[in-house]
Design an enzyme around this catalytic site. Structure first.
Site, PDB file in Angstrom:
ATOM      1  N   ASP A 265       8.207   0.264   4.621  1.00 61.33           N
ATOM      2  CA  ASP A 265       9.225   0.567   4.281  1.00 61.33           C
ATOM      3  C   ASP A 265       9.962   2.364   3.985  1.00 61.33           C
ATOM      4  O   ASP A 265      11.183   2.276   3.539  1.00 61.33           O
ATOM      5  CB  ASP A 265       9.447  -0.078   2.906  1.00 61.33           C
TER       6      ASP A 265
ATOM      7  N   LYS B 183       1.082   6.612  -2.109  1.00 58.75           N
ATOM      8  CA  LYS B 183       1.445   5.253  -0.990  1.00 58.75           C
ATOM      9  C   LYS B 183       2.428   6.057   0.290  1.00 58.75           C
ATOM     10  O   LYS B 183       0.542   6.702   0.492  1.00 58.75           O
ATOM     11  CB  LYS B 183       2.641   5.271  -2.252  1.00 58.75           C
TER      12      LYS B 183
ATOM     13  N   ARG C 155      10.121  -8.558  -8.121  1.00 57.30           N
ATOM     14  CA  ARG C 155      10.546  -8.914  -5.986  1.00 57.30           C
ATOM     15  C   ARG C 155       9.422 -11.235  -6.195  1.00 57.30           C
ATOM     16  O   ARG C 155       8.863 -11.328  -6.417  1.00 57.30           O
ATOM     17  CB  ARG C 155       9.199  -9.041  -5.617  1.00 57.30           C
TER      18      ARG C 155
ATOM     19  N   HIS D 156      -3.844  -1.814   3.135  1.00 58.79           N
ATOM     20  CA  HIS D 156      -2.982  -2.169   3.980  1.00 58.79           C
ATOM     21  C   HIS D 156      -4.306  -2.160   5.424  1.00 58.79           C
ATOM     22  O   HIS D 156      -4.208  -3.167   6.503  1.00 58.79           O
ATOM     23  CB  HIS D 156      -1.778  -2.561   4.365  1.00 58.79           C
TER      24      HIS D 156
ATOM     25  N   GLN E  35      -3.513  -1.697  -2.961  1.00 58.90           N
ATOM     26  CA  GLN E  35      -2.757  -1.613  -2.066  1.00 58.90           C
ATOM     27  C   GLN E  35      -2.733   0.002  -1.785  1.00 58.90           C
ATOM     28  O   GLN E  35      -3.107  -0.671  -0.575  1.00 58.90           O
ATOM     29  CB  GLN E  35      -0.348  -1.495  -3.000  1.00 58.90           C
TER      30      GLN E  35
ATOM     31  N   ARG F 143       3.610 -11.173  -3.660  1.00 54.93           N
ATOM     32  CA  ARG F 143       4.048 -10.219  -4.491  1.00 54.93           C
ATOM     33  C   ARG F 143       5.097 -10.931  -5.293  1.00 54.93           C
ATOM     34  O   ARG F 143       5.761  -9.322  -6.267  1.00 54.93           O
ATOM     35  CB  ARG F 143       4.779  -9.190  -3.556  1.00 54.93           C
TER      36      ARG F 143
ATOM     37  N   ASP G 226       4.588  -9.890   4.510  1.00 54.98           N
ATOM     38  CA  ASP G 226       3.299 -10.181   3.574  1.00 54.98           C
ATOM     39  C   ASP G 226       2.650 -11.649   4.018  1.00 54.98           C
ATOM     40  O   ASP G 226       2.367 -12.039   4.041  1.00 54.98           O
ATOM     41  CB  ASP G 226       4.011  -9.911   2.072  1.00 54.98           C
TER      42      ASP G 226
ATOM     43  N   TRP H 184       7.562  -2.284   9.358  1.00 53.81           N
ATOM     44  CA  TRP H 184       6.559  -1.817   7.804  1.00 53.81           C
ATOM     45  C   TRP H 184       6.755  -1.421   7.485  1.00 53.81           C
ATOM     46  O   TRP H 184       6.164  -1.436   6.280  1.00 53.81           O
ATOM     47  CB  TRP H 184       5.078  -2.884   8.555  1.00 53.81           C
TER      48      TRP H 184
END
Length: 797
Positions: free
Chosen positions: A488, A631, A357, A639, A685, A347, A364, A486
């Site tokens: 966050d 999100k 990152r 995912h 994502q 990422r 990941d 997982w």
């Protein structure tokens, strides 16, 4: 609305309109010299790290999009008009300017035509080289001779570290030193300091890049951005290009750029070729060597052919011919290529990830490996070893492993409150998958160091991961969520418990028992079997909520993902993983997935939870950070889509599994690109859910575990071609309308041509299989039946 098409034969996506809803990008290079390029030649290049080694500037989240980039301006010396070889940055009217972009396997070709001048620019990084090539062809389609002047443009970073370049201007505006000599621009920073190539992270140190061109005489240059563009102008109308000549400026401090001026005269029908090379190192040495390497410009064509051959070979692991052409385009090129790029960069580098990152995120990257094990098993094995050495001796993991700086046995472990509960449990998906793919059972006994201290066998590392979670359990004897599990946005801490990780732990124990049986470790088997039975009891007692499974418990026992909750009353992950882990009975599994289908499935994918959060305790559930339907706050988090597909196939529901799969498959939106907006050839994502006014719009393409799990679910659960320790299993679960299917699969150096016939339209179940003309009992092709080339006939029924 359609902006392009899949060219399956050439393994390219062809963008026929440059005014895409968002920038549609591609990746060039390797993990040493990497680059991102868009359909309008925007993007940036970097060395070793997109955070610490970005020498080319890009302004993220800006309008116009993806600027600056790798630009070639064309100035007509006769009528003084000018344009760019890509539609942007000049942006001539599309009624007069024609452009296509072909994104391929680590190369991009941008064609343009304006006022009877055609150009074709191919961007790529030759294999094993620390420089990139822009191979430009210019052709005169006019009936008269044309006199043209070319200008390159690269905007250099003031410092290779992103923070210094964009934020710490009181420093970075005083360290650029630009030079020009013998047809080569030298972009230097901190040039008075020593250069320490063996210590990439050392700061400060001198760093250099070069820019040169071959195939046309260089008649001028500029290296000062303000001199080239003009103080109150833009990339669309640089002062130098408008005036038609360079000023031969040399930037000292402030902002550097790379502009080379070249003149080409073209007779009617004549075509000329120019090669621009940009790379790492100083002008005199590295630049000089590059010019020598390309003394014959045809060398660039040879290198491009090598690159294509290399990448096409990396994609040979599997090929599919199904009734769905969009599915074929994804399976045969773009999904595995997406997996390879995500594997390479985790990422760390995209048009969204801008340097925050740096390195390989532990959980990941361990998951990302699942998408490339069949294409590059040995290379993936080395990455897997690296990640195992990112586990610390407690059984937890370093959050990030930096390949360019990792020092196993000497790393500082995370603080207790920094551990994430799921990190090392992903090893139980990837390590068995690697061994099943390669057949290398000795891998379990290979000794590898921990990140901080000590060492153990790979199997020992796996047991330590189990113990880590067992030692951090809560009041209901379920694993604690710790810093994150997982998700966050779910911060359960040292006492809150996670049902999702409980299922992961259950899966880990199941895998551990299988491995120990293979290795004849009876005591370890018995130890794990006892714990697995206890966990099953605890899950049954504390996690079932009448129609679906809970998501978590807060430290004081408050439930999350329960019908008692006004917000977030159902979460996807516990339902899918109850089946994947093998815990749920058939009855409970079907009830849980029925709830998913009724509550979470939408036309554009499956939501992560529902309803969205607005008022729930923010100290635990961080989802209200985001707008509803975005999100982690009830979006379609891509995912998780592969897990839903896997669960449905395990329940033998082929139509529902494919409905879910296709809802998030990028190619399915090629003719509705204005809805999804991002690239229709790569995964992303998250997608805005029905709770968002942008329902169906997708964000954050390329670098996501979505690509891995989509490919894993499609190949091993829909197509059902699954490696096992002792053979290759054929166990498809298909949509009922698929009557015929062909699959080519490479497995342990052998090739399998698999033909599946499903005239009855069943979703699951095999009537008979033949292997090289010999009838097979069951659906596992054993090793002793395999030849170098194998013909497999499968009749479903």
């Amino acid at each position: 609305m359609n902006f392009g098409y899949f060219d399956d034969q050439n393994k390219e996506y062809v963008i026929t309109r440059p005014d895409t809803p968002r920038s549609w990008s591609n990746y060039l290079g390797s993990t040493t010299y990497g680059a991102i390029i868009t359909n309008n030649a925007g993007g940036y290049s970097f060395f070793e790290s997109a955070n610490q080694g970005r020498f080319m500037r890009l302004r993220f989240n800006a309008i116009p999009m993806d600027q600056p980039g790798r630009y070639i301006y064309i100035h007509d010396k006769d009528d003084k008009d000018f344009w760019s070889a890509s539609w942007q940055p000049v942006g001539k009217p599309l009624k007069k300017y024609k452009s296509t972009c072909r994104h391929g396997t680590a190369y991009t070709v941008i064609d343009s035509e304006y006022k009877k001048i055609q150009s074709e620019t191919t961007y790529f990084v030759p294999l094993g080289k620390n420089f990139e090539c822009w191979l430009l062809k210019v052709k005169n389609s006019d009936s008269k001779k044309r006199h043209l002047r070319l200008f390159t443009y690269v905007e250099y970073a003031g410092h290779w570290l992103v923070y210094n370049d964009f934020i710490n201007l009181q420093y970075s505006q005083y360290i650029v030193n630009m030079q020009y000599k013998n047809g080569i621009i030298d972009h230097g920073v901190n040039v008075l300091l020593p250069y320490t190539p063996d210590d990439f992270e050392k700061e400060p140190q001198a760093r250099h890049t070069f820019l040169t061109a071959l195939g046309a005489e260089i008649t001028g240059y500029d290296t000062d951005r303000e001199k080239f563009i003009g103080t109150y102008r833009s990339y669309a109308n640089p002062l130098v290009v408008e005036n038609g000549h360079c000023t031969n400026s040399l930037a000292a401090g402030d902002n550097g750029c790379g502009t080379l001026q070249m003149d080409i005269d073209l007779k009617p029908g004549e075509e000329k070729e120019v090669l621009i090379v940009m790379g790492i190192g100083d002008a005199e040495n590295a630049g000089g060597k590059a010019r020598k390497f390309f003394s014959d410009i045809n060398t660039a064509h040879v290198e491009l052919d090598k690159l294509k051959e290399h990448w096409h070979k990396r994609l040979e692991g599997m090929r599919v011919e199904s009734p769905d052409k969009d599915f074929n385009s994804m399976m045969n090129m773009w999904n595995p290529f997406n997996c390879l790029i995500t594997y390479a960069w985790s990422r760390a580098a995209s048009l969204i990830y801008s340097g925050e990152r740096d390195g390989l995120g532990y959980r990941d990257t361990v998951q990302d490996l699942l998408g490339v094990l069949h294409t590059i098993p040995q290379e993936a094995g080395q990455r897997l070893r690296l990640m195992i050495t990112g586990q610390v001796s407690t059984g937890g993991a370093m959050p990030v492993v930096k390949p360019f700086a990792h020092n196993p046995g000497k790393e500082t472990p995370p603080k207790e409150e920094e551990y994430r509960s799921d990190d090392c449990l992903w090893l139980f998906n990837t390590i068995p998958a690697f061994v099943k793919e390669t057949g290398d059972l000795s891998f379990f006994n290979e000794v590898l160091p921990y990140a901080d201290k000590g060492e153990d066998t790979v199997l020992g590392h796996m047991k330590q991961a189990i113990l880590f979670n067992l030692e951090r359990s809560g009041a209901h004897k379920l694993p604690c969520g710790l810093y994150a599990d997982w998700n966050d946005c779910l911060e359960l801490g040292q006492k809150g418990e996670t049902v999702f990780v409980a299922f992961q732990l259950r899966y880990a124990l199941k895998m551990y028992i299988e491995i120990c049986a293979l290795l004849k470790k009876k005591d370890e088997m018995q130890w794990a079997e006892k714990i697995l039975a206890e966990i099953d009891k605890d899950i049954d007692k504390h996690a079932w909520d009448d129609e679906w499974y809970l998501r978590a418990y807060r430290y004081d026992g408050l439930k999350f993902g329960s019908k008692e909750n006004e917000e977030g009353s159902i979460f996807l992950n516990p339902q899918t993983w109850s089946i994947i882990s093998g815990h749920a009975s058939d009855e409970k599994g079907r009830m849980a997935m029925k709830s998913v289908e009724e509550r979470l499935v939408t036309e554009y994918g499956v939501m992560i939870c529902d309803p969205p959060f607005e008022k729930t305790d923010y100290s635990v559930v961080k989802a209200p950070l985001f707008n509803k339907g975005m999100k982690e706050n009830a979006a379609i988090f891509c995912h998780t889509q592969g897990w839903a597909v896997m669960a449905e196939t395990m329940l033998e529901k082929g139509d529902m599994a494919y409905q879910i799969f296709r809802a998030s498959m990028p190619a399915a939106y090629n003719d509705r690109a204005e809805l999804r907006e991002i690239e229709p050839y790569v995964y992303n994502q998250s997608t805005h859910s029905k709770h968002s006014p942008r329902f169906g719009a997708s964000r954050l393409p390329w670098l996501s575990g979505s690509a891995t799990w989509a490919y894993y679910a499609a190949t091993q659960y829909i197509l059902g071609v699954r490696p096992e320790y002792n053979g290759l299993r054929i166990d498809p679960c298909l949509p009922s309308q698929w009557k015929k299917l062909k699959i080519q699969r490479r497995f342990r150096g052998k090739v399998f041509e698999i033909k599946i016939e499903n005239e009855q339209g069943v979703k699951k179940g095999i009537k008979k299989i033949s292997v090289n003309g010999q009838s097979l009992k069951g659906n596992l092709i054993p090793l002793d039946m395999m030849k170098d080339n194998n013909q497999i006939l499968v009749e479903m029924g």
